[in-house]
Write an enzyme that holds these catalytic residues in place. Structure first.
Site, PDB file in Angstrom:
ATOM      1  N   LEU A  94       7.233  18.917  19.083  1.00  0.00           N
ATOM      2  CA  LEU A  94       6.998  17.521  18.552  1.00  0.00           C
ATOM      3  C   LEU A  94       8.365  16.822  18.703  1.00  0.00           C
ATOM      4  CD1 LEU A  94       5.024  14.998  17.854  1.00  0.00           C
ATOM      5  CD2 LEU A  94       5.637  15.829  15.443  1.00  0.00           C
ATOM      6  N   HIS A 154       5.473   3.788  -2.124  1.00  0.00           N
ATOM      7  CA  HIS A 154       6.131   4.580  -0.995  1.00  0.00           C
ATOM      8  C   HIS A 154       6.589   6.106  -1.285  1.00  0.00           C
ATOM      9  CE1 HIS A 154       6.999   0.435   0.443  1.00  0.00           C
ATOM     10  NE2 HIS A 154       7.910   0.052  -0.641  1.00  0.00           N
ATOM     11  N   SER A 207       3.431  -6.438  14.489  1.00  0.00           N
ATOM     12  CA  SER A 207       4.478  -6.428  13.496  1.00  0.00           C
ATOM     13  C   SER A 207       5.909  -6.057  14.181  1.00  0.00           C
ATOM     14  CB  SER A 207       4.535  -5.822  12.110  1.00  0.00           C
ATOM     15  OG  SER A 207       3.254  -6.318  11.377  1.00  0.00           O
ATOM     16  N   ASP A 228       0.902   1.195   6.426  1.00  0.00           N
ATOM     17  CA  ASP A 228       0.989   0.154   5.823  1.00  0.00           C
ATOM     18  C   ASP A 228       0.230   0.405   4.576  1.00  0.00           C
ATOM     19  OD1 ASP A 228       1.615  -2.750   5.220  1.00  0.00           O
ATOM     20  OD2 ASP A 228       0.102  -3.455   6.669  1.00  0.00           O
TER      21      ASP A 228
HETATM   22  C1  FPP Z   1       4.497  -0.552   4.419  1.00  0.00           C
HETATM   23  O1  FPP Z   1       3.890  -0.737   3.205  1.00  0.00           O
HETATM   24  C2  FPP Z   1       5.275   0.697   4.195  1.00  0.00           C
HETATM   25  C3  FPP Z   1       6.707   0.769   4.381  1.00  0.00           C
HETATM   26  C4  FPP Z   1       7.601  -0.507   4.308  1.00  0.00           C
HETATM   27  C5  FPP Z   1       7.590   1.870   4.129  1.00  0.00           C
HETATM   28  C6  FPP Z   1       6.992   3.120   4.446  1.00  0.00           C
HETATM   29  C7  FPP Z   1       7.967   4.258   3.935  1.00  0.00           C
HETATM   30  C8  FPP Z   1       7.253   5.500   3.811  1.00  0.00           C
HETATM   31  C9  FPP Z   1       5.872   5.847   3.709  1.00  0.00           C
HETATM   32  C10 FPP Z   1       8.206   6.639   2.834  1.00  0.00           C
HETATM   33  C11 FPP Z   1       8.649   7.561   3.645  1.00  0.00           C
HETATM   34  C12 FPP Z   1       8.751   7.546   5.209  1.00  0.00           C
HETATM   35  C13 FPP Z   1       9.568   8.504   5.871  1.00  0.00           C
HETATM   36  C14 FPP Z   1       9.042   8.323   7.411  1.00  0.00           C
HETATM   37  C15 FPP Z   1      10.806   8.940   5.690  1.00  0.00           C
HETATM   38  P1  FPP Z   1       4.076  -2.030   2.313  1.00  0.00           P
HETATM   39  O2  FPP Z   1       5.072  -1.742   1.430  1.00  0.00           O
HETATM   40  O3  FPP Z   1       4.158  -3.008   3.149  1.00  0.00           O
HETATM   41  O4  FPP Z   1       2.547  -2.158   1.728  1.00  0.00           O
HETATM   42  P2  FPP Z   1       1.930  -3.467   1.339  1.00  0.00           P
HETATM   43  O5  FPP Z   1       1.283  -4.476   2.565  1.00  0.00           O
HETATM   44  O6  FPP Z   1       0.503  -2.860   0.645  1.00  0.00           O
HETATM   45  O7  FPP Z   1       2.849  -4.347   0.419  1.00  0.00           O
END
Ligand code: FPP
Length: 239
Positions: free
Chosen positions: A126, A32, A191, A15
């Site tokens: 893993l 991201h 969540s 997050d």
């Molecule tokens: C949450 O942060 C993150 C996500 C919804 C996406 C996670 C994806 C990646 C890290 C990209 C690649 C991953 C893989 C495993 C291929 P948020 O957007 O909710 O952040 P915020 O709460 O600060 O808005």
């Protein structure tokens, strides 16, 4: 710290990508993209520490409600990461499986999932699960549907169902209970992530935003885990 207690299954809610980007005056999608480095470090660290199961929450069922541009970017990222990181997964003997409802994913994402899963199928190190279009409630409903089908087909009697049997109907590669849940960005919520498997998990909340999460932060979570007394409902004297 010497690691005498090792979690078998670590789950991570990655997050804070959006906030990371906002602080730098970048678009959310840059957060991201930056998060991929943290994903790579996390996988490598889990391999180094010989953790058997790692499950990363990449996209929840509720995340489809985000702006279309952000959803599209995330889907493009998943498509690309599955190809780009494949050599790293192979080098590290990692077996990758994507868990979640595949029915809403594009053909581009689906075909790269297939390629990555097939290419790592025989790996014995893993077990890496990436949760995409996943939620814990969805998984439980899917299990309930499969159980109903088994009962209707006379393959199982309702009275045979108990907590152990129920687990057999969860998504195959994430049936292992979670020992340690890490969530970054300071938010303290589950969540709708593996709610069944988290029943007795130790929860660790890290203030860092996901794109800043590094191996030493993962190590800090393992250090903290050493201090936890897991009682699984028993008294301390019984342990
Ligand atoms: C949450 O942060 C993150 C996500 C919804 C996406 C996670 C994806 C990646 C890290 C990209 C690649 C991953 C893989 C495993 C291929 P948020 O957007 O909710 O952040 P915020 O709460 O600060 O808005």
């Amino acid at each position: 710290m010497a690691l005498t207690k090792m979690p078998l299954h670590v789950a991570i809610i990655m997050d804070g990508n959006g906030r990371w980007a906002k602080r730098k005056f970048f678009p959310r999608t840059a957060g991201h993209k930056a998060g991929i480095k943290s994903v790579r470090q996390t996988i490598e660290f889990a391999v180094e520490k010989k953790i058997p199961y790692l499950t990363l929450f990449a996209f929840g069922r509720e995340n489809w409600q985000r702006p279309k541009e952000e959803v599209d970017t995330l889907m493009d990222l998943f498509t690309k990461v599955l190809v780009d990181e494949l050599p790293m997964l192979k080098d590290n003997n990692v077996k990758l499986v994507v868990v979640g409802d595949k029915s809403r994913l594009s053909n581009a994402v689906l075909s790269n999932i297939e390629i990555a899963e097939v290419a790592t199928k025989a790996n014995t190190g893993l077990m890496l699960n990436i949760a995409i279009d996943y939620s814990g409630q969805w998984e439980i409903v899917e299990a309930a549907k499969e159980i109903a089908k088994s009962v209707l087909a006379n393959k199982m009697q309702i009275d045979q169902l108990d907590e152990n049997r129920f687990v057999d109907f969860l998504q195959p590669t994430i049936q292992q209970p979670v020992d340690l849940l890490i969530r970054t960005s300071g938010e303290q919520r589950v969540s709708n992530f593996m709610i069944w498997q988290l029943a007795y998990a130790e929860l660790y909340f890290c203030k860092k935003l996901w794109p800043d999460f590094r191996k030493n932060d993962f190590q800090a979570a393992l250090d903290d885990y050493q201090l936890r007394k897991r009682r699984f409902g028993k008294t301390e004297d019984q342990l």
